[in-house]
Design a protein around this motif. Structure first.
Motif, mmCIF file in Angstrom:
data_model
loop_
_atom_site.group_PDB
_atom_site.id
_atom_site.type_symbol
_atom_site.label_atom_id
_atom_site.label_comp_id
_atom_site.label_asym_id
_atom_site.label_seq_id
_atom_site.Cartn_x
_atom_site.Cartn_y
_atom_site.Cartn_z
ATOM 1 N N ILE A 46 0.853 -1.182 0.000
ATOM 2 C CA ILE A 46 0.000 0.000 0.000
ATOM 3 C C ILE A 46 0.891 1.236 0.000
ATOM 4 C CG2 ILE A 46 -1.861 1.254 1.153
ATOM 5 C CD1 ILE A 46 -2.731 -1.494 0.313
ATOM 6 N N ASP A 47 0.711 2.092 -0.984
ATOM 7 C CA ASP A 47 1.446 3.353 -1.038
ATOM 8 C C ASP A 47 0.439 4.489 -0.965
ATOM 9 O OD1 ASP A 47 3.663 4.962 -1.138
ATOM 10 O OD2 ASP A 47 3.785 4.975 -3.319
ATOM 11 N N ARG A 48 0.942 5.724 -0.724
ATOM 12 C CA ARG A 48 0.069 6.873 -0.654
ATOM 13 C C ARG A 48 0.715 8.021 -1.418
ATOM 14 N NH1 ARG A 48 3.729 9.220 0.342
ATOM 15 N NH2 ARG A 48 4.932 9.722 2.171
ATOM 16 N N GLY A 49 -0.102 8.994 -1.797
ATOM 17 C CA GLY A 49 0.429 10.128 -2.526
ATOM 18 C C GLY A 49 -0.496 11.316 -2.426
ATOM 19 N N VAL A 55 -2.823 3.422 -2.847
ATOM 20 C CA VAL A 55 -2.608 2.587 -4.026
ATOM 21 C C VAL A 55 -2.232 1.194 -3.534
ATOM 22 C CG1 VAL A 55 -1.326 2.293 -6.171
ATOM 23 C CG2 VAL A 55 -1.745 4.594 -5.280
ATOM 24 N N ALA A 56 -2.808 0.160 -4.138
ATOM 25 C CA ALA A 56 -2.535 -1.210 -3.699
ATOM 26 C C ALA A 56 -2.128 -2.076 -4.881
ATOM 27 C CB ALA A 56 -3.768 -1.810 -3.023
ATOM 28 N N VAL A 57 -1.160 -2.949 -4.635
ATOM 29 C CA VAL A 57 -0.724 -3.944 -5.613
ATOM 30 C C VAL A 57 -0.420 -5.236 -4.867
ATOM 31 C CG1 VAL A 57 1.168 -4.644 -7.127
ATOM 32 C CG2 VAL A 57 0.164 -2.398 -7.401
ATOM 33 N N ALA A 58 -0.801 -6.360 -5.439
ATOM 34 C CA ALA A 58 -0.565 -7.672 -4.823
ATOM 35 C C ALA A 58 0.542 -8.414 -5.564
ATOM 36 C CB ALA A 58 -1.840 -8.505 -4.847
ATOM 37 N N VAL A 59 1.392 -9.104 -4.785
ATOM 38 C CA VAL A 59 2.447 -9.936 -5.359
ATOM 39 C C VAL A 59 2.418 -11.291 -4.660
ATOM 40 C CG1 VAL A 59 4.910 -10.203 -5.766
ATOM 41 C CG2 VAL A 59 3.890 -7.929 -5.844
ATOM 42 N N GLN A 71 -4.919 -1.268 -7.701
ATOM 43 C CA GLN A 71 -6.105 -0.436 -7.481
ATOM 44 C C GLN A 71 -5.688 0.881 -6.855
ATOM 45 O OE1 GLN A 71 -9.429 -2.248 -5.541
ATOM 46 N NE2 GLN A 71 -9.634 -3.877 -7.041
ATOM 47 N N LEU A 72 -6.471 1.946 -7.154
ATOM 48 C CA LEU A 72 -6.178 3.274 -6.661
ATOM 49 C C LEU A 72 -7.418 3.870 -5.999
ATOM 50 C CD1 LEU A 72 -5.127 3.008 -9.940
ATOM 51 C CD2 LEU A 72 -3.713 4.890 -9.133
ATOM 52 N N TRP A 73 -7.215 4.484 -4.851
ATOM 53 C CA TRP A 73 -8.270 5.222 -4.148
ATOM 54 C C TRP A 73 -7.848 6.687 -4.119
ATOM 55 C CZ3 TRP A 73 -6.748 0.361 -3.052
ATOM 56 C CH2 TRP A 73 -7.746 -0.624 -2.944
ATOM 57 N N ARG A 74 -8.550 7.539 -4.834
ATOM 58 C CA ARG A 74 -8.071 8.897 -5.067
ATOM 59 C C ARG A 74 -8.315 9.846 -3.897
ATOM 60 N NH1 ARG A 74 -6.033 8.793 -9.888
ATOM 61 N NH2 ARG A 74 -6.944 7.552 -11.548
ATOM 62 N N GLY A 75 -9.309 9.611 -3.100
ATOM 63 C CA GLY A 75 -9.544 10.486 -1.959
ATOM 64 C C GLY A 75 -10.061 11.859 -2.342
ATOM 65 N N HIS A 158 -1.399 18.085 3.523
ATOM 66 C CA HIS A 158 -1.802 17.988 4.919
ATOM 67 C C HIS A 158 -3.304 17.793 5.067
ATOM 68 C CE1 HIS A 158 2.115 18.693 6.635
ATOM 69 N NE2 HIS A 158 2.278 19.756 5.887
ATOM 70 N N SER A 159 -4.066 17.982 3.981
ATOM 71 C CA SER A 159 -5.513 17.751 4.059
ATOM 72 C C SER A 159 -5.855 16.271 3.957
ATOM 73 C CB SER A 159 -6.230 18.513 2.931
ATOM 74 O OG SER A 159 -5.952 17.922 1.673
ATOM 75 N N LEU A 160 -4.845 15.421 3.651
ATOM 76 C CA LEU A 160 -5.097 13.994 3.503
ATOM 77 C C LEU A 160 -4.588 13.253 4.743
ATOM 78 C CD1 LEU A 160 -4.087 13.560 -0.233
ATOM 79 C CD2 LEU A 160 -6.385 13.694 0.724
#
Length: 272
Positions: A46-49, A55-59, A71-75, A158-160
């Motif tokens: 899981i990464d964030r930006g 953002v998620a990726v499976a291995v 998959q991406l969650w834009r917020g 900072h709003s996230l």
């Protein structure tokens, strides 16, 4: 949930009485021990930006050179909520209506929390589709202090509420017997600049697309960083081969949806 607690499946931690709009509400904080698998089979990175909240990726251990189902969650809704409430709050502050400002802050937090719970639920559901998953995220302690960009980007960043989202993901995942691990800042260094295909590290990445000057790969920059996080965990676990990895699946954007009400719970991790 309360019935399960009374039967001994959960332990009561705290009980809080809150009065809102003339009505009293009771908030229960419960605790439960969960047993986690010893050996995971799938890494969920899981990464964030700034643009994508998560953002998620499976291995998979069985096919470590092929990242799956990004998959991406834009917020975007959280940004909109924060922006609207910030505008209203500034107007109230100019009028010195400090009591109204305080009330508004509580309402804003509740709405944002609902969005975070929905995203956390979806991320855990994403992880559950894979065998014996482990969720891996960057340790974000102190990240706000180290983020120094332009004034506009600072406000948007900072709003996230990244760390709060991680807390929700962790306890919801633990309740599903999914382990959550955190990586240090050093362990995720240059993940946004490194090509997940050939390993080349760029000096600078501009725009939303990562373009590798060495192998020519073009890919979403946040998904690319997420894949690199997964591959570093793979390397430390002894997964994978010396061959270059295959290009990852394309990412899918996900919109938060409302499901069952959230609860203030805590999971105590017990390794089996």
């Amino acid at each position: 949930m309360i019935e399960e607690a009374l039967q001994g499946e959960w332990q009561f931690c705290t009980v809080e009485m809150v009065k809102k709009n003339g009505e009293w509400y009771v908030h229960f904080v419960l605790k439960k021990e969960v047993e986690l698998p010893d050996e995971p089979e799938t890494i969920i990175a899981i990464d964030r930006g700034e643009k994508n909240l998560a953002v998620a990726v499976a291995v998979s251990k069985n096919n470590p050179d092929k990242p799956m189902k990004g998959q991406l969650w834009r917020g975007e809704e959280i940004k909109r909520i924060r922006g609207n409430y910030g505008h209203i709050r500034r107007n109230l502050q100019r009028k010195k209506l400090l009591k109204k400002v305080k009330e508004l802050r509580g309402k804003e937090r509740c709405i944002v929390n609902q969005q975070l719970h929905m995203i956390a639920n979806q991320i855990v559901e994403y992880a559950k589709q894979f065998p014996r998953p482990v969720i891996v995220m960057e340790n974000l302690t102190g990240i706000r202090d180290s983020f120094t960009k332009s004034k506009k980007l600072n406000m948007r960043f900072h709003s996230l509420p990244f760390r709060r989202l991680q807390t929700y993901i962790e306890y919801k995942a633990n309740l599903e017997r999914i382990e959550v691990r955190y990586l240090s800042k050093k362990e995720v260094r240059n993940t946004s600049k490194q090509c997940h295909r050939c390993g080349h590290v760029a000096r600078k990445v501009d725009g939303r697309i990562y373009r590798c000057s060495k192998c020519g790969m073009e890919y979403d920059r946040d998904l690319n960083a997420c894949i690199n996080i997964a591959r570093r965990v793979m390397s430390s676990a002894g997964w994978g081969s010396c061959e270059p990895p295959e290009p990852a699946d394309e990412g899918v954007s996900v919109k938060p949806t409302l499901n069952a009400g959230s609860h203030r719970l805590k999971a105590v991790v017990v390794h089996g």
